[in-house]
Design an enzyme around this catalytic site. Sequence first.
Site, PDB file in Angstrom:
ATOM      1  N   THR A 157       0.811  -1.210   0.000  1.00 52.86           N
ATOM      2  CA  THR A 157       0.000   0.000   0.000  1.00 52.86           C
ATOM      3  C   THR A 157       0.851   1.270   0.000  1.00 52.86           C
ATOM      4  O   THR A 157       2.057   1.220   0.209  1.00 52.86           O
ATOM      5  CB  THR A 157      -0.920   0.024   1.228  1.00 52.86           C
ATOM      6  OG1 THR A 157      -0.141  -0.275   2.380  1.00 52.86           O
ATOM      7  CG2 THR A 157      -2.021  -0.986   1.091  1.00 52.86           C
ATOM      8  N   ASP A 158       0.190   2.415  -0.212  1.00 56.79           N
ATOM      9  CA  ASP A 158       0.870   3.708  -0.240  1.00 56.79           C
ATOM     10  C   ASP A 158       0.823   4.375   1.134  1.00 56.79           C
ATOM     11  O   ASP A 158       0.727   5.601   1.227  1.00 56.79           O
ATOM     12  CB  ASP A 158       0.194   4.645  -1.244  1.00 56.79           C
ATOM     13  CG  ASP A 158       0.111   4.038  -2.616  1.00 56.79           C
ATOM     14  OD1 ASP A 158       1.136   3.545  -3.077  1.00 56.79           O
ATOM     15  OD2 ASP A 158      -0.974   4.055  -3.210  1.00 56.79           O
TER      16      ASP A 158
ATOM     17  N   SER B 280       1.313   8.518   5.070  1.00 56.99           N
ATOM     18  CA  SER B 280       0.665   8.516   3.779  1.00 56.99           C
ATOM     19  C   SER B 280       1.731   8.903   2.774  1.00 56.99           C
ATOM     20  O   SER B 280       2.250  10.002   2.818  1.00 56.99           O
ATOM     21  CB  SER B 280      -0.480   9.517   3.768  1.00 56.99           C
ATOM     22  OG  SER B 280      -0.992   9.611   2.467  1.00 56.99           O
ATOM     23  N   ARG B 281       2.088   7.959   1.901  1.00 53.12           N
ATOM     24  CA  ARG B 281       3.257   8.209   1.053  1.00 53.12           C
ATOM     25  C   ARG B 281       2.964   9.107  -0.140  1.00 53.12           C
ATOM     26  O   ARG B 281       3.855   9.764  -0.632  1.00 53.12           O
ATOM     27  CB  ARG B 281       3.851   6.886   0.580  1.00 53.12           C
ATOM     28  CG  ARG B 281       4.633   6.195   1.679  1.00 53.12           C
ATOM     29  CD  ARG B 281       5.432   5.048   1.135  1.00 53.12           C
ATOM     30  NE  ARG B 281       4.729   3.786   1.317  1.00 53.12           N
ATOM     31  CZ  ARG B 281       4.810   3.030   2.392  1.00 53.12           C
ATOM     32  NH1 ARG B 281       5.573   3.400   3.394  1.00 53.12           N
ATOM     33  NH2 ARG B 281       4.153   1.915   2.480  1.00 53.12           N
ATOM     34  N   VAL B 282       1.726   9.117  -0.627  1.00 54.10           N
ATOM     35  CA  VAL B 282       1.451   9.963  -1.790  1.00 54.10           C
ATOM     36  C   VAL B 282       0.399  11.034  -1.517  1.00 54.10           C
ATOM     37  O   VAL B 282       0.233  11.947  -2.300  1.00 54.10           O
ATOM     38  CB  VAL B 282       1.001   9.129  -3.011  1.00 54.10           C
ATOM     39  CG1 VAL B 282       2.099   8.196  -3.459  1.00 54.10           C
ATOM     40  CG2 VAL B 282      -0.267   8.375  -2.726  1.00 54.10           C
TER      41      VAL B 282
END
Lengths: 103, 498
Positions: free
Chosen positions: B337-338, B363-365
């Site tokens: 997941t992102d 939250s990476r993006v």
Amino acid sequence: MSLINAFEMKIDLRIKEDLKKFLTEERTRSKSTVQIRSAHPLDQLDINLLYKAIPRLKGIAYRVIIDPSLIAGLIVQQGSQIIDLSLSGQLKNLRASIYEIDR
Amino acid sequence: MKSIDEYLKTIKNELKTTKMQILSQEEGVVTEVKDGVVVIEGLDKAAYGELVEFESEVKGYIIDLTEEGVGVIVLGDYLPIQVGEKAKALGRSLSLPMTEELLGRVIDPLGSPIDDGSKIKSEIFFPVEKIAPGVVAREAVLQPVQTGIKAIDSLIPIGRGQRELIIGDRGTGKTTIAIDTILNQKNENMICIYCAIGQKNSKVAATVELLKKYQAMDYTVVVSASASDSAALQYVAPYCACAIAEYFMSLGRDVLIVYDDLTKHAWAYRQISLILRRPAGREAYPGDVFYLHSRLLERACRLNEKNGGGSITALPIIETLEGDVSSYIPTNVISITDGQIVLDTDLFNSGIRPAINVGLSVSRVGGNAQTKIMKQVAGQLKLDLAQYRDMAAFSQFESELDEETKKLLNRGAKITQILKQKKNRPYGLAEEVLVIWAATKGYIDGLPLQQVDEWEEKLLEDLATRKKKLLEKVNSRKVLDAELEKEMEAAVKELDMV
């Protein structure tokens, strides 16, 4: 399948090898011959008609089994491939399509 | 009206022309029937994922190809299937009828209704298993998903097309976060799909009732394979839900899909794999559990304009045991997941709800997708919280601390309080921004901790009644400037509780 189950039991290795050989031979043989299930006995004329309809069957050894439950027509089987030309098969399809519309 | 003779004539004509087609079919014989899984000998030319029909008209789905035959999971009742029965391959893969009328419905993974509505009919079919869109069809995640939860929208923002994992022990509010997010999509032009896997029927019913109560079913589809359904249905459920999401995405819509939960999905797949005698790996899961989830979550995406421009945002849920996020399935899904939202039992029990562990959650993006105004406000919030976490250990020696540290601790406590939120009460963007802005600017520093809730309620009430214009302004402008800040300040100061 009973033969395959036999492999899972403890069996003498030599017999196991022989059994395996027999099984693979049996399998290739059943794949190369055509099985024709027919409602009525077939004569040469019927076979010729069949060859005309499905030319690729020509020259392959066949075995005829009489099965009155088909009502009429025949079922050609080669390996796992089946060509259903029987009345019972058509009736079954008809029932399925009627059932589908009903829902 | 036609006369009988005319009918007879057409029938006669029909009979004259033989339309007998010579179709060859693949057929096999059932050799083993096990818990929801059937082994068939024959079917030499059947493909992976192809549908199989048994004599009892039950359908199956090929998920295993061996030398002698195939392994099939039965989609429906497997008890009438007998050894020696014939099974024929249908030459097509599993697909579901798709229509806009799915909205508001509760269906099983095969598209049959399990609410009291009518059968779902459509000419359009979407395959259950599909390869995810490639690199060329995709676009960066730039639009936000408003979850309506202050802590998430400010600290762990989610974008449309992102895959954000919700992970935590049982009873920490994982489903609540997902459902609250669905509730908040009312005017956000979003289609929601809630996929329940291996859950109690009573829980699913309660969830559907809740969605109905908040009018969220108007834009939601519920797909449920409950604990009493076979492992086969539980296994296909998320893929079916994803197919429905893909249908709405193909119409150019943004879709939010919740998989609740993938732990039970992995269990169902483990059961099937063990029955099929596949080699067991770690924790008895088969070697391809990783692919099981990666191919599902890869289908979440943001398409570019050329490809229709829709998106699928996925919120998978994973249940951990005793907070162990480093066990097998959780680490797998975390890596796919992102980002993840980690929920903590200790936080939950100490009254911090939603019990989001801000330190472990990322939250990476989503950062690029966050609304500008929220980004401006959240910057200070993150800083304050990080400093508070560093200092929190000293809070016991309060009398010996210097003024600066005391101030930090006070601010941190207030912000933690402000990030608490009641369940099923999602906030609008402007509400979130105003509350967080007021807290980070120190307007509630002088307030006793017990009064913060009361202050917040009053502020929201005031905004909803007298300051509607300000709310609209924040919502529409989406950037924080001096003028807007002045207005916000006036609104907060007017409350005069401080």
